[in-house]
Design a protein around this motif. Sequence first.
Motif, PDB file in Angstrom:
ATOM      1  N   ILE A  80       1.563   3.254  36.337  1.00 19.38           N
ATOM      2  CA  ILE A  80       0.828   3.620  35.250  1.00 19.38           C
ATOM      3  C   ILE A  80      -0.620   3.775  35.370  1.00 19.38           C
ATOM      4  N   LEU A  81      -1.103   3.460  36.453  1.00 24.58           N
ATOM      5  CA  LEU A  81      -2.627   3.905  36.835  1.00 24.58           C
ATOM      6  C   LEU A  81      -2.762   5.382  37.100  1.00 24.58           C
ATOM      7  N   PHE A  82      -1.744   5.707  38.100  1.00 23.15           N
ATOM      8  CA  PHE A  82      -1.545   7.053  38.463  1.00 23.15           C
ATOM      9  C   PHE A  82      -1.433   7.918  37.311  1.00 23.15           C
ATOM     10  N   VAL A  83      -0.538   7.701  36.356  1.00 20.84           N
ATOM     11  CA  VAL A  83      -0.261   8.607  35.181  1.00 20.84           C
ATOM     12  C   VAL A  83      -1.494   8.589  34.395  1.00 20.84           C
ATOM     13  N   SER A  84      -2.182   7.791  34.148  1.00 18.52           N
ATOM     14  CA  SER A  84      -3.317   7.735  33.222  1.00 18.52           C
ATOM     15  C   SER A  84      -4.410   8.474  34.007  1.00 18.52           C
ATOM     16  N   LEU A  85      -4.385   8.334  35.244  1.00 18.73           N
ATOM     17  CA  LEU A  85      -5.625   9.104  35.851  1.00 18.73           C
ATOM     18  C   LEU A  85      -5.332  10.634  35.782  1.00 18.73           C
ATOM     19  N   ILE A  86      -3.949  11.045  36.097  1.00 19.62           N
ATOM     20  CA  ILE A  86      -3.906  12.555  36.363  1.00 19.62           C
ATOM     21  C   ILE A  86      -4.097  13.098  34.821  1.00 19.62           C
ATOM     22  N   THR A  87      -3.267  12.254  33.870  1.00 24.78           N
ATOM     23  CA  THR A  87      -3.417  12.671  32.156  1.00 24.78           C
ATOM     24  C   THR A  87      -4.804  12.700  32.003  1.00 24.78           C
ATOM     25  N   THR A  88      -5.702  11.704  32.179  1.00 25.95           N
ATOM     26  CA  THR A  88      -6.968  11.840  31.775  1.00 25.95           C
ATOM     27  C   THR A  88      -7.809  13.184  32.389  1.00 25.95           C
ATOM     28  N   ILE A  89      -7.628  13.432  33.498  1.00 25.97           N
ATOM     29  CA  ILE A  89      -8.214  14.347  34.219  1.00 25.97           C
ATOM     30  C   ILE A  89      -7.874  15.999  33.734  1.00 25.97           C
ATOM     31  N   ALA A 110     -23.851  24.838  34.097  1.00 25.82           N
ATOM     32  CA  ALA A 110     -24.329  23.598  33.667  1.00 25.82           C
ATOM     33  C   ALA A 110     -23.326  22.782  33.094  1.00 25.82           C
ATOM     34  N   ILE A 111     -22.629  23.416  32.312  1.00 24.41           N
ATOM     35  CA  ILE A 111     -21.488  22.549  31.393  1.00 24.41           C
ATOM     36  C   ILE A 111     -20.413  22.023  32.321  1.00 24.41           C
ATOM     37  N   ALA A 112     -20.153  23.092  33.301  1.00 21.11           N
ATOM     38  CA  ALA A 112     -19.007  22.576  34.380  1.00 21.11           C
ATOM     39  C   ALA A 112     -19.541  21.456  34.964  1.00 21.11           C
ATOM     40  N   TYR A 113     -20.697  21.117  35.445  1.00 23.31           N
ATOM     41  CA  TYR A 113     -21.363  19.980  36.196  1.00 23.31           C
ATOM     42  C   TYR A 113     -21.124  18.784  35.339  1.00 23.31           C
ATOM     43  N   VAL A 114     -21.694  18.991  34.034  1.00 30.58           N
ATOM     44  CA  VAL A 114     -21.558  17.977  33.251  1.00 30.58           C
ATOM     45  C   VAL A 114     -20.248  17.359  33.070  1.00 30.58           C
ATOM     46  N   LEU A 115     -19.220  18.343  32.709  1.00 31.18           N
ATOM     47  CA  LEU A 115     -17.698  18.030  32.854  1.00 31.18           C
ATOM     48  C   LEU A 115     -17.136  17.212  34.052  1.00 31.18           C
ATOM     49  N   ILE A 127     -15.966  13.401  33.967  1.00 29.47           N
ATOM     50  CA  ILE A 127     -14.401  13.013  34.844  1.00 29.47           C
ATOM     51  C   ILE A 127     -14.743  12.060  35.613  1.00 29.47           C
ATOM     52  N   LEU A 128     -15.984  12.297  36.472  1.00 30.28           N
ATOM     53  CA  LEU A 128     -15.815  11.313  37.613  1.00 30.28           C
ATOM     54  C   LEU A 128     -16.302   9.753  37.080  1.00 30.28           C
ATOM     55  N   ILE A 129     -17.057   9.746  36.220  1.00 28.02           N
ATOM     56  CA  ILE A 129     -17.423   8.430  35.686  1.00 28.02           C
ATOM     57  C   ILE A 129     -16.191   7.426  34.976  1.00 28.02           C
ATOM     58  N   TRP A 141     -10.403   3.432  38.074  1.00 29.27           N
ATOM     59  CA  TRP A 141     -10.129   3.117  39.562  1.00 29.27           C
ATOM     60  C   TRP A 141     -10.955   1.767  39.724  1.00 29.27           C
ATOM     61  N   PHE A 142     -11.860   1.368  39.597  1.00 28.05           N
ATOM     62  CA  PHE A 142     -12.610   0.355  40.002  1.00 28.05           C
ATOM     63  C   PHE A 142     -11.955  -0.683  39.306  1.00 28.05           C
ATOM     64  N   SER A 143     -11.490  -0.684  37.870  1.00 30.32           N
ATOM     65  CA  SER A 143     -11.137  -1.580  37.231  1.00 30.32           C
ATOM     66  C   SER A 143      -9.263  -2.050  37.411  1.00 30.32           C
TER      67      SER A 143
END
Length: 288
Positions: free
Chosen positions: A209-218, A261-266, A270-272, A278-280
């Motif tokens: 479930i963690l893996f699926v949620s990560l790849i789907t979110t990204i 700049a928009i690309a780096y904001v995105l 995504i990183l956050i 990941w940490f939760s």
Amino acid sequence: MKKIFFEERYSAWIFLAPAIAGTFIFIVVPICVSFYISLLDWNLINLPKFVGLNNYIELFNEKFFWQILFNTIVYAILTTIFAVIIPLILAIILNEKIKFTKFFKTIYFLPYITPMIVLAVVWSWIFDPNYGIFNFIFQSNIKWLYNPKTAMATLIFVSVWKNIGYNMILMLTGLQNIPEEIDEAAKIDGATNISKFFKITCPLLSPTILFVSLITTISSFQIFDLIFLMTQGGPENSTTVLVYWMYKNAFEFFKIGKASAIAYVLFIVILILSAFQWFSRKKWVYNE
């Protein structure tokens, strides 16, 4: 022995060199160059002018940017929620070894391997307010893709529908890796299907479930083709997301620095969110 070790060490580097070179040329260099471009005022015609963080400051001062960011987050979160829950339910049903399991797997997986341009055209016809199948079935006159209140929900529906098959296969694989002895022991102890699902199936399936949620979110934050083909960010910018806004700034407005700049904001967004997931994981993922 030293000679053999020396030869093995350098032979390993020789085999790794193509992958390292490819990573450096096609990933590291573009990342560094795009960040530098985000500090420039450049329209691809005139000479670039260094403006520092002005592109970021201008971006954060735009009210329209925050609307786009909100649209992106809503799209990504809702798509992720439904694209995890629905495949999980379908995987549990198919895991019960019902008839025609292989047929259902194929049917559910077909949308995932179908090109997005084909799906976008077909679903645009289905949701057409004049001759669309949905309005014909429900005897309504809803302007699915032309109403700011329904356009985003429509795109989320199509996106979830496309990803169901792939996520379902991943969930089904995770379910089939759960030892049958655990399930049989739970039945002997008198566990109901509901308690077995929440106390056994979900905890053991949590890594999947963690893996699926990560790849789907990204992938949801990177959505572009569906928006471009079905709504072009409309109506009234209700479906404009960060990647589509980046495309418009780069190739329609020729604001290359702002687009970078928009690309780096995105990237930061995504990183956050990925880091939070990941940490939760230690609080809910089994064996973490």
